[in-house]
Motif scaffolding. Sequence first.
Motif, short mmCIF file in Angstrom:
data_model
loop_
_atom_site.label_atom_id
_atom_site.label_comp_id
_atom_site.label_asym_id
_atom_site.label_seq_id
_atom_site.Cartn_x
_atom_site.Cartn_y
_atom_site.Cartn_z
N PRO A 67 -2.11 10.58 5.12
CA PRO A 67 -2.77 9.75 6.22
C PRO A 67 -4.29 9.15 5.45
CG PRO A 67 -3.65 12.62 6.02
CD PRO A 67 -2.48 11.81 4.67
N ILE A 68 -3.78 9.39 3.70
CA ILE A 68 -4.82 8.06 3.27
C ILE A 68 -4.02 6.78 2.80
CG2 ILE A 68 -5.64 6.61 0.77
CD1 ILE A 68 -6.17 10.03 0.31
N CYS A 69 -2.71 6.52 2.95
CA CYS A 69 -2.02 5.73 3.05
C CYS A 69 -1.48 5.05 4.23
CB CYS A 69 0.06 5.99 2.07
SG CYS A 69 -0.38 6.58 0.37
N ASP A 70 -1.49 5.95 5.69
CA ASP A 70 -1.26 5.52 6.58
C ASP A 70 -2.43 4.57 7.04
OD1 ASP A 70 0.94 7.08 6.90
OD2 ASP A 70 0.05 8.59 8.28
N ALA A 71 -4.01 5.01 6.49
CA ALA A 71 -5.43 4.86 6.86
C ALA A 71 -4.74 2.52 6.46
CB ALA A 71 -6.14 5.10 6.39
N GLU A 72 -4.47 2.86 4.49
CA GLU A 72 -4.64 1.89 4.14
C GLU A 72 -3.24 1.06 4.65
OE1 GLU A 72 -6.76 0.20 2.55
OE2 GLU A 72 -7.88 2.17 2.65
N GLN A 73 -2.14 1.22 5.18
CA GLN A 73 -0.70 1.29 5.88
C GLN A 73 -0.01 0.60 4.41
OE1 GLN A 73 -2.27 -2.86 8.09
NE2 GLN A 73 -2.29 -1.82 10.12
#
Length: 180
Positions: A67-73
């Motif tokens: 989810p962190i990676c997704d939020a930071e694209q």
Amino acid sequence: MSLLQSATLAQSFGRVNIFGGPGSGKSVTSVLLAIGIIKAHNTGDAKNTGDCLVFFDPEDAAKFVKPICDAEQIPLLAVPSHSFIDLRDALTEAEQYPHSVFIVDHYDAPHRELVEAQKAKLNLQGRKLPYQHREELIRLWDAWTRQLRGSQLHTICNGRLAWDWGDDEDESGDPVKVKL
């Protein structure tokens, strides 16, 4: 001839080791650091340049950091394995993404797998590995660390604070864990 020479500007790659106990934040800290590195070196959109975060994941921690990676694209490529061979091969594959960061979360799992494979090879299951048989393991692990140090990627390795050397035993014959 002087040992002191002018420094030259050359591309260098970060090597970070993070140690801590279970739940201390090693995985999240390493992912946040990796995202910062990727963004600092990326002038465009990571999805369009092929930059990603490669996460060697023996404990299924990728589900917590995705989810962190997704939020930071930032694309996350996980390698769900305990295997020492997979660890080495994953770094080689990750180098296809030149502006990416390679995270090992955590490296004691493939090391433990390597030790157990050596014990199985010597028919020593359930026993500690005799000192004279550690040299082969040291050579294999040394080759891995040379590969890691020579990589053209930024690398982050997470490790545990406790280590079971197997040299000392308690009253029941079980290995004693040594806290660093």
